[in-house]
Design a protein around this motif. Structure first.
Motif, PDB file in Angstrom:
ATOM      1  N   LEU A   1      43.813  43.659  34.693  1.00 10.95           N
ATOM      2  CA  LEU A   1      44.537  42.806  33.755  1.00 10.95           C
ATOM      3  C   LEU A   1      45.391  41.780  34.498  1.00 10.95           C
ATOM      4  CD1 LEU A   1      45.313  42.113  30.867  1.00 10.95           C
ATOM      5  CD2 LEU A   1      47.053  43.925  30.956  1.00 10.95           C
ATOM      6  N   LEU A   2      46.108  42.227  35.538  1.00 14.10           N
ATOM      7  CA  LEU A   2      46.922  41.294  36.311  1.00 14.10           C
ATOM      8  C   LEU A   2      46.040  40.268  37.021  1.00 14.10           C
ATOM      9  CD1 LEU A   2      49.585  40.285  37.347  1.00 14.10           C
ATOM     10  CD2 LEU A   2      49.613  42.124  39.051  1.00 14.10           C
ATOM     11  N   MET A   3      44.901  40.712  37.504  1.00 11.41           N
ATOM     12  CA  MET A   3      43.961  39.799  38.151  1.00 11.41           C
ATOM     13  C   MET A   3      43.462  38.756  37.150  1.00 11.41           C
ATOM     14  SD  MET A   3      40.574  40.765  40.348  1.00 11.41           S
ATOM     15  CE  MET A   3      39.451  39.489  40.944  1.00 11.41           C
ATOM     16  N   ALA A   4      43.177  39.198  35.917  1.00 14.87           N
ATOM     17  CA  ALA A   4      42.693  38.280  34.882  1.00 14.87           C
ATOM     18  C   ALA A   4      43.728  37.196  34.577  1.00 14.87           C
ATOM     19  CB  ALA A   4      42.372  39.064  33.610  1.00 14.87           C
ATOM     20  N   ILE A   5      44.980  37.601  34.463  1.00 14.14           N
ATOM     21  CA  ILE A   5      46.043  36.643  34.149  1.00 14.14           C
ATOM     22  C   ILE A   5      46.239  35.669  35.306  1.00 14.14           C
ATOM     23  CG2 ILE A   5      48.509  36.436  33.658  1.00 14.14           C
ATOM     24  CD1 ILE A   5      48.255  39.265  32.337  1.00 14.14           C
ATOM     25  N   ALA A   6      46.152  36.178  36.549  1.00  9.93           N
ATOM     26  CA  ALA A   6      46.325  35.312  37.712  1.00  9.93           C
ATOM     27  C   ALA A   6      45.168  34.319  37.846  1.00  9.93           C
ATOM     28  CB  ALA A   6      46.440  36.170  38.980  1.00  9.93           C
ATOM     29  N   VAL A   7      43.939  34.789  37.623  1.00  8.79           N
ATOM     30  CA  VAL A   7      42.782  33.888  37.676  1.00  8.79           C
ATOM     31  C   VAL A   7      42.929  32.792  36.621  1.00  8.79           C
ATOM     32  CG1 VAL A   7      40.305  33.707  37.219  1.00  8.79           C
ATOM     33  CG2 VAL A   7      41.151  35.541  38.656  1.00  8.79           C
ATOM     34  N   GLN A   8      43.354  33.188  35.418  1.00 13.12           N
ATOM     35  CA  GLN A   8      43.531  32.215  34.342  1.00 13.12           C
ATOM     36  C   GLN A   8      44.563  31.154  34.731  1.00 13.12           C
ATOM     37  OE1 GLN A   8      45.414  33.705  30.761  1.00 13.12           O
ATOM     38  NE2 GLN A   8      44.138  32.393  29.485  1.00 13.12           N
TER      39      GLN A   8
ATOM     40  N   GLU B   1      37.869  31.832  29.507  1.00 10.99           N
ATOM     41  CA  GLU B   1      36.676  32.346  30.172  1.00 10.99           C
ATOM     42  C   GLU B   1      37.036  32.943  31.520  1.00 10.99           C
ATOM     43  OE1 GLU B   1      32.136  30.869  30.366  1.00 10.99           O
ATOM     44  OE2 GLU B   1      33.589  29.449  31.192  1.00 10.99           O
ATOM     45  N   LEU B   2      37.941  32.287  32.246  1.00 13.15           N
ATOM     46  CA  LEU B   2      38.383  32.814  33.531  1.00 13.15           C
ATOM     47  C   LEU B   2      39.142  34.129  33.347  1.00 13.15           C
ATOM     48  CD1 LEU B   2      39.597  29.513  35.250  1.00 13.15           C
ATOM     49  CD2 LEU B   2      37.546  30.830  35.797  1.00 13.15           C
ATOM     50  N   PHE B   3      39.936  34.228  32.281  1.00  8.81           N
ATOM     51  CA  PHE B   3      40.650  35.467  31.979  1.00  8.81           C
ATOM     52  C   PHE B   3      39.656  36.614  31.806  1.00  8.81           C
ATOM     53  CE2 PHE B   3      42.206  38.594  28.969  1.00  8.81           C
ATOM     54  CZ  PHE B   3      43.509  38.846  29.382  1.00  8.81           C
ATOM     55  N   ALA B   4      38.610  36.385  30.986  1.00 10.23           N
ATOM     56  CA  ALA B   4      37.625  37.432  30.722  1.00 10.23           C
ATOM     57  C   ALA B   4      36.898  37.827  32.005  1.00 10.23           C
ATOM     58  CB  ALA B   4      36.625  36.969  29.669  1.00 10.23           C
ATOM     59  N   CYS B   5      36.545  36.851  32.835  1.00  8.30           N
ATOM     60  CA  CYS B   5      35.842  37.149  34.087  1.00  8.30           C
ATOM     61  C   CYS B   5      36.753  37.877  35.074  1.00  8.30           C
ATOM     62  CB  CYS B   5      35.315  35.864  34.713  1.00  8.30           C
ATOM     63  SG  CYS B   5      33.937  35.148  33.794  1.00  8.30           S
ATOM     64  N   GLY B   6      38.044  37.513  35.102  1.00  9.08           N
ATOM     65  CA  GLY B   6      38.984  38.236  35.948  1.00  9.08           C
ATOM     66  C   GLY B   6      39.130  39.677  35.522  1.00  9.08           C
ATOM     67  N   LEU B   7      39.113  39.907  34.202  1.00  7.77           N
ATOM     68  CA  LEU B   7      39.223  41.267  33.678  1.00  7.77           C
ATOM     69  C   LEU B   7      38.024  42.123  34.094  1.00  7.77           C
ATOM     70  CD1 LEU B   7      41.095  42.975  31.810  1.00  7.77           C
ATOM     71  CD2 LEU B   7      39.636  42.271  29.907  1.00  7.77           C
ATOM     72  N   LEU B   8      36.862  41.497  34.260  1.00  6.75           N
ATOM     73  CA  LEU B   8      35.623  42.230  34.558  1.00  6.75           C
ATOM     74  C   LEU B   8      35.177  42.082  36.009  1.00  6.75           C
ATOM     75  CD1 LEU B   8      33.629  41.242  31.346  1.00  6.75           C
ATOM     76  CD2 LEU B   8      34.779  43.420  31.789  1.00  6.75           C
ATOM     77  N   ALA B   9      35.990  41.447  36.845  1.00  9.45           N
ATOM     78  CA  ALA B   9      35.552  41.135  38.206  1.00  9.45           C
ATOM     79  C   ALA B   9      35.336  42.369  39.066  1.00  9.45           C
ATOM     80  CB  ALA B   9      36.565  40.207  38.884  1.00  9.45           C
ATOM     81  N   GLN B  10      35.898  43.513  38.658  1.00  6.77           N
ATOM     82  CA  GLN B  10      35.729  44.743  39.425  1.00  6.77           C
ATOM     83  C   GLN B  10      35.031  45.829  38.597  1.00  6.77           C
ATOM     84  OE1 GLN B  10      37.680  45.797  42.743  1.00  6.77           O
ATOM     85  NE2 GLN B  10      37.022  43.689  43.006  1.00  6.77           N
TER      86      GLN B  10
END
Length: 633
Positions: A112-119, A132-141
């Motif tokens: 979740l923190l990664m998703a917010i930072a990517v966004q 879209e970046l938020f969703a991809c950050g959430l699923l990046a791992q």
């Protein structure tokens, strides 16, 4: 990257369910409309609320707030809604699970923190839609969740192996024949995430090894995902790691054009949003200190006090007043050793002798500018390891980009702020520590490599040596023949071989015992070695048999050499516990002929000659010429 069906898996993977699955199916239809999607999303109040929250987020540009799900979906777009629904569904389903070593709550908190930072950083750099970046950050791992789901027992043991020193990805490949990055990419592709996002995600753990063109969108995306992951690592790290992790972030932030103040401001903005989303998704999100406080964490740890000090800093500035002020801060406040120079040329000369860890140089100087000094330092082997910080009054992106391309590691805006300078020096100190650790490791590796080379030479010698006699063994003899045969063929020079056999050796073993038999073998081997000519190669061919390879030797010279060897052995007296033993050898001699197709043919011919010598009474030499055998008395 492999497709999902190419990855060896033994169980069911994480997948969307319920309304999220229906949304994915609807988005695959060409006739799907916003209204259809809104009606479907409204059947799941939690999903509808999350979509409204995302549509009204600050990342949308501060537009008019939306109150209906339909308006939220229109604002977000079909693709983003699909990806968000997918991510939210997986979070809801996998709050816990069967894998004992996998911390599901920490995994989603980190994601979740990664998703917010990517966004946040992705939209700042105009790399795509924030949602879209938020969703991809959430699923990046998500590949890690996939491995924990498919292999709960095996993956749990792998994660709990506290003695493992190899990276997680390597252990995953070794034990599970795939890794979480590979599985993440395969899952995202199967769920319809565009390859333009999947590829940077696949490489985000090591963007420098991605092969993407520098400055390209994939390379920037991979770097932003990596940066976001490092922020998430900091968010979940224990307090003892704050200092090192924040220093590493300062280094990465500098590469993205962020100074300490900008990074501090950006990360402090992320944390409240992390907690808000944590409440919404029922995922833990801790209340953390400010980034500046985390950066200064090491100063409160006695065991690390002094770590960033004792650095040699070369300060280059043509303005004497400015130079004195910065020098005073570096020496008196921060405790570093400072060498000063007023021009670029002077700095270059000083750097050769002083070998500073860090160079802080002004950009605009008469004669040699800071940029030219950077080029000159980076052109030398010793200058490539220095950490270079550029002082500039400019704030234009093009000039800063030019500085980074020239080899600058970081920059500071004049007038220098003490707090910012301290943060920059902390990051530089971390770099110096890593470099020194790497140098120590490299020295150890060189030592290990040298020891390994010696061991390999010893092993190679052992593998090619007969342990009893010390002569080269049959393998070495075969290799020598394999080299001698083509050399003789190319040069049309003669090549001869002698096959020698100790006469009545079995009788010696039966009469005197194997210990005496071994003494006879050793004595004969040593005498053959001494009596052989300089370019002759002697090896133990097997049992009581020896092979001699005589390059550039015709049949007549080989026969003379054989008879000399035979007489030498015949005259030997070998001590066998008080009573001397005499022995003799029989020898078969052959030379390379046009009818012979390879080295084996040559040795077989010499074998036939040896057999005739044994039949003819032993202690004699026998030759073979054009298939005809003749023994000497």
């Amino acid at each position: 990257m492999k497709k999902l069906e190419q990855i060896p898996l033994d169980g069911d993977l994480p997948s969307p369910k319920g309304v999220a699955l229906a949304i994915l199916d609807l988005c695959r239809r060409e006739d799907a409309t916003f209204t259809d999607l809104a009606q479907l999303a409204q059947t799941d109040p939690a999903l509808a609320g999350r979509l409204l929250r995302q549509a009204n987020s600050a990342a949308m540009g501060g537009g008019r707030p939306v109150a209906s799900v339909l308006e939220a979906i229109r604002r977000l777009g079909l693709g983003t809604v699909r990806n968000l629904a997918l991510g939210f569904s997986l979070v809801d389903q996998h709050q816990n699970g069967p894998c004992q070593g996998f911390d599901y709550q920490s995994f989603w908190s980190h994601s979740l923190l990664m998703a917010i930072a990517v966004q946040q950083f992705g939209t700042t750099m105009n790399l795509g839609s924030g949602e879209e970046l938020f969703a991809c950050g959430l699923l990046a791992q998500v590949g890690r969740l996939g491995l924990a789901t498919v292999y709960p027992a095996a993956y749990g043991r792998l994660l709990q192996d506290t003695d493992a020193h190899s990276p997680l990805v390597e252990r995953e490949r070794e034990h599970l024949h795939t890794d979480h990055n590979e599985l993440t990419a395969a899952l995202l592709t199967a769920w319809g995430i565009p390859s333009a996002l999947v590829e940077p995600i696949y490489h985000h753990e090591a963007p420098e090894a991605s092969g993407f063109l520098a400055g390209s969108r994939p390379q920037q995306l991979a770097s932003v995902f990596h940066f976001a992951r490092c922020i998430a690592d900091l968010g979940l790290a224990p307090e003892s790691e704050y200092g090192n992790r924040s220093a590493a972030l300062l280094l990465l932030g500098g590469k993205l054009g962020l100074d300490a103040d900008a990074l501090d401001h950006a990360i402090n903005e992320l944390m409240p949003r992390w907690r808000e989303w944590g409440n919404l998704l029922k995922v833990p999100a801790a209340a953390l200190p400010t980034f500046a406080q985390m950066s200064a964490a090491d100063a409160r740890r006695p065991e690390l006090s002094g770590t960033p000090t004792a650095l040699r800093v070369l300060l280059v500035d043509d303005d004497a007043t400015s130079r004195c002020i910065v020098e005073s801060v570096l020496r008196d406040v921060l405790g570093h050793t400072v060498i000063s120079a007023g021009t670029g040329a002077e700095a270059l000369a000083v750097a050769v002798d002083a070998q500073p860890h860090i160079v802080i140089t002004d950009w605009m100087m008469p004669g040699m500018s800071g940029l030219e000094l950077t080029h000159a330092l980076r052109a030398t082997e010793w200058g490539q390891t220095m950490y270079l910080i550029m002082l500039t009054g400019l704030d234009a992106e093009d000039e800063i980009a030019e500085a980074f391309e020239a080899g600058v590691d970081d920059f500071l805006t004049k007038p220098v702020n003490v707090r910012t300078l301290r943060a920059r020096l902390r990051a530089a100190g971390h770099y110096v520590q890593l470099l020194e650790a790497w140098e120590r490791d490299r020295a150890q590796l060189k030592q290990f490599a040298a020891e390994l080379a010696i061991s390999n030479r010893r092993l190679e010698h052992t593998a090619m040596t007969d342990l009893l006699t010390g002569l080269p063994n049959r393998r070495a003899g075969t290799d020598a023949l394999a080299k001698a045969w083509p050399a003789a063929s190319r040069s049309q020079q003669p090549l001869s071989v002698l096959v020698l056999d100790i006469d009545y050796f079995k009788r010696i073993n039966d009469t005197h015992g194997h210990a005496v038999g071994d003494k006879v073998l050793v004595a004969v081997a040593q005498e053959l070695q001494r009596a052989a000519r300089k370019n002759d190669a002697v090896c133990r061919w097997g049992g009581e048999e020896f092979l001699m390879i005589c390059e550039n030797t015709d049949l007549k010279a080989a026969l003379l050499a054989a008879d000399r060897l035979r007489r030498t052995v015949e005259s030997m007296k070998i001590d066998a516990g008080g009573s001397p033993i005499r022995t003799s050898i029989s020898i078969g001699v052959a030379s390379r002929e046009a009818s012979m197709i390879d080295a084996d043919s040559l040795v077989n011919a010499a074998d036939r000659a040896l057999y005739r010598a044994k039949e003819s009474g032993r202690n004699r030499s026998c030759i073979i010429v054009q298939g005809q055998l003749r023994c000497l008395p």
